[in-house]
Design a protein around this motif. Structure first.
Motif, short mmCIF file in Angstrom:
data_model
loop_
_atom_site.label_atom_id
_atom_site.label_comp_id
_atom_site.label_asym_id
_atom_site.label_seq_id
_atom_site.Cartn_x
_atom_site.Cartn_y
_atom_site.Cartn_z
N ARG A 58 26.95 0.53 -49.47
CA ARG A 58 27.56 1.55 -48.74
C ARG A 58 26.67 2.60 -48.10
O ARG A 58 27.18 2.97 -47.04
CB ARG A 58 28.29 2.51 -50.17
N GLN A 59 25.57 3.01 -48.48
CA GLN A 59 24.73 3.66 -47.86
C GLN A 59 24.45 3.18 -46.30
O GLN A 59 24.51 3.85 -45.37
CB GLN A 59 23.50 3.98 -48.81
N LEU A 60 24.12 1.94 -46.52
CA LEU A 60 23.76 1.28 -45.09
C LEU A 60 24.97 1.02 -43.94
O LEU A 60 24.75 1.27 -42.94
CB LEU A 60 23.18 -0.32 -45.48
N PHE A 61 26.24 0.85 -44.87
CA PHE A 61 27.54 0.82 -43.90
C PHE A 61 27.58 2.04 -43.36
O PHE A 61 28.19 2.25 -42.34
CB PHE A 61 28.69 0.29 -44.82
N ARG A 62 27.55 3.17 -44.18
CA ARG A 62 27.75 4.56 -43.62
C ARG A 62 26.47 4.88 -42.47
O ARG A 62 26.86 5.42 -41.63
CB ARG A 62 27.47 5.53 -44.85
N THR A 63 25.45 4.51 -42.68
CA THR A 63 24.50 4.67 -41.58
C THR A 63 24.89 3.95 -40.32
O THR A 63 24.55 4.38 -39.13
CB THR A 63 22.89 4.11 -42.23
N ALA A 64 25.16 2.70 -40.50
CA ALA A 64 25.57 2.06 -39.64
C ALA A 64 26.85 2.48 -38.84
O ALA A 64 26.71 2.61 -37.49
CB ALA A 64 25.84 0.60 -39.86
N PHE A 65 27.79 2.81 -39.33
CA PHE A 65 28.95 3.72 -38.77
C PHE A 65 28.58 5.07 -38.14
O PHE A 65 28.93 5.08 -36.97
CB PHE A 65 29.91 3.94 -39.90
N ASP A 66 27.77 5.69 -39.13
CA ASP A 66 27.39 6.81 -38.08
C ASP A 66 26.65 6.56 -36.99
O ASP A 66 26.82 7.43 -35.69
CB ASP A 66 26.65 7.88 -39.08
N SER A 67 25.47 5.64 -36.78
CA SER A 67 24.84 5.52 -35.87
C SER A 67 25.54 4.71 -34.65
O SER A 67 25.41 5.32 -33.32
CB SER A 67 23.72 4.56 -36.22
N ALA A 68 26.46 4.08 -34.98
CA ALA A 68 27.56 3.49 -33.91
C ALA A 68 28.40 4.48 -33.20
O ALA A 68 28.82 4.65 -31.91
CB ALA A 68 28.27 2.30 -34.55
N LYS A 69 28.67 5.43 -34.13
CA LYS A 69 29.53 6.55 -33.52
C LYS A 69 28.80 7.56 -32.60
O LYS A 69 29.26 7.87 -31.71
CB LYS A 69 30.13 7.51 -34.76
N GLU A 70 27.42 7.70 -32.97
CA GLU A 70 26.45 8.46 -32.03
C GLU A 70 26.46 7.86 -30.50
O GLU A 70 26.38 8.41 -29.71
CB GLU A 70 25.26 8.58 -32.76
N LEU A 71 26.68 6.54 -30.80
CA LEU A 71 26.29 5.61 -29.58
C LEU A 71 27.67 5.46 -28.86
O LEU A 71 27.74 5.11 -27.46
CB LEU A 71 25.81 4.23 -29.79
N GLY A 72 28.77 5.93 -29.34
CA GLY A 72 30.03 5.63 -28.70
C GLY A 72 30.60 4.39 -28.81
O GLY A 72 31.31 3.96 -28.05
N ALA A 73 29.94 3.63 -29.74
CA ALA A 73 30.26 2.17 -29.64
C ALA A 73 31.46 1.73 -30.89
O ALA A 73 30.94 1.62 -31.94
CB ALA A 73 29.00 1.37 -30.15
N VAL A 74 32.57 2.13 -30.18
CA VAL A 74 33.96 1.67 -31.17
C VAL A 74 33.87 0.31 -31.93
O VAL A 74 34.02 0.24 -33.07
CB VAL A 74 35.26 2.17 -30.54
N ASP A 75 33.45 -0.67 -31.21
CA ASP A 75 33.45 -2.03 -31.75
C ASP A 75 32.61 -2.07 -32.87
O ASP A 75 32.66 -2.70 -33.84
CB ASP A 75 33.03 -2.89 -30.68
N THR A 76 31.21 -1.29 -32.69
CA THR A 76 30.37 -1.47 -33.65
C THR A 76 30.62 -0.32 -34.69
O THR A 76 30.26 -0.81 -35.78
CB THR A 76 28.93 -1.01 -32.96
N GLN A 77 31.49 0.63 -34.46
CA GLN A 77 32.06 1.33 -35.84
C GLN A 77 32.78 0.53 -36.67
O GLN A 77 33.01 0.53 -37.77
CB GLN A 77 32.99 2.62 -35.15
N THR A 78 33.73 -0.29 -35.99
CA THR A 78 34.69 -1.00 -36.58
C THR A 78 34.17 -2.15 -37.85
O THR A 78 34.62 -2.20 -38.86
CB THR A 78 35.69 -1.77 -35.78
N LEU A 79 33.03 -2.69 -37.44
CA LEU A 79 32.28 -3.57 -38.46
C LEU A 79 31.86 -2.99 -39.70
O LEU A 79 32.22 -3.59 -40.72
CB LEU A 79 30.98 -4.12 -37.66
N PRO A 80 31.09 -2.01 -39.76
CA PRO A 80 30.96 -1.31 -41.13
C PRO A 80 32.15 -0.79 -41.73
O PRO A 80 32.11 -0.80 -43.01
CB PRO A 80 29.89 -0.43 -40.68
N ALA A 81 33.02 -0.34 -40.91
CA ALA A 81 34.40 0.15 -41.76
C ALA A 81 34.93 -0.93 -42.58
O ALA A 81 35.24 -0.76 -43.49
CB ALA A 81 35.20 0.94 -40.71
N THR A 82 35.23 -2.03 -41.60
CA THR A 82 35.95 -3.31 -42.13
C THR A 82 35.07 -3.73 -43.48
O THR A 82 35.59 -4.02 -44.62
CB THR A 82 35.97 -4.31 -41.31
N ASN A 83 33.75 -3.75 -43.51
CA ASN A 83 32.80 -4.41 -44.33
C ASN A 83 33.02 -3.40 -45.74
O ASN A 83 33.03 -3.90 -46.95
CB ASN A 83 31.22 -4.57 -44.13
#
Length: 127
Positions: A29-54
């Protein structure tokens, strides 16, 4: 530089998935949250979707069904916003809807499960 950061997010997501598969849910969960937050900073919606799904799938594995439902609904909304990668958009929409169907089955909300399952099947036929 952006591509390097995007690849780093992918690595973090893969580590989270590895932890999820070994049952180390809190670390995942910590890693998914980090990936989600980092993708959000990049504005990468597709990359945000993956950690949220996982994360939603992991919450379902942990029997946190209401949290799983909310997280997967968020992932579905993100997937629907993907415009630059139509193949990934379709795949993620199908995956999130099939996961939502499973959550609703486990919640014994069979009507809603059927709606999500039928929607996932319809999307899968496009792939």
């Amino acid at each position: 530089m952006r591509n390097i950061r995007r690849r780093a997010v992918g690595c973090i997501l893969n580590l989270g998935e590895s932890y999820r598969l070994t049952g180390s849910f809190s670390r995942a969960r910590q890693l998914f949250r980090t990936a989600f937050d980092s993708a959000k900073e990049l504005g990468a919606v597709d990359t945000q979707t993956l950690p949220a799904t996982n994360d939603g799938q992991m919450l379902m594995s942990m029997d946190h069904l209401d949290s799983a439902r909310a997280t997967l609904e968020k992932a579905f909304q993100l997937a629907a916003q993907i415009t630059d990668r139509p193949d990934q958009r379709v795949q993620l929409l199908c995956e999130t809807q099939s996961c939502l169907a499973l959550v609703h089955l486990r919640l014994k909300d069979y009507d809603q499960a059927w709606i999500y399952l039928f929607a996932a099947l319809k999307i899968a036929q496009e792939i």
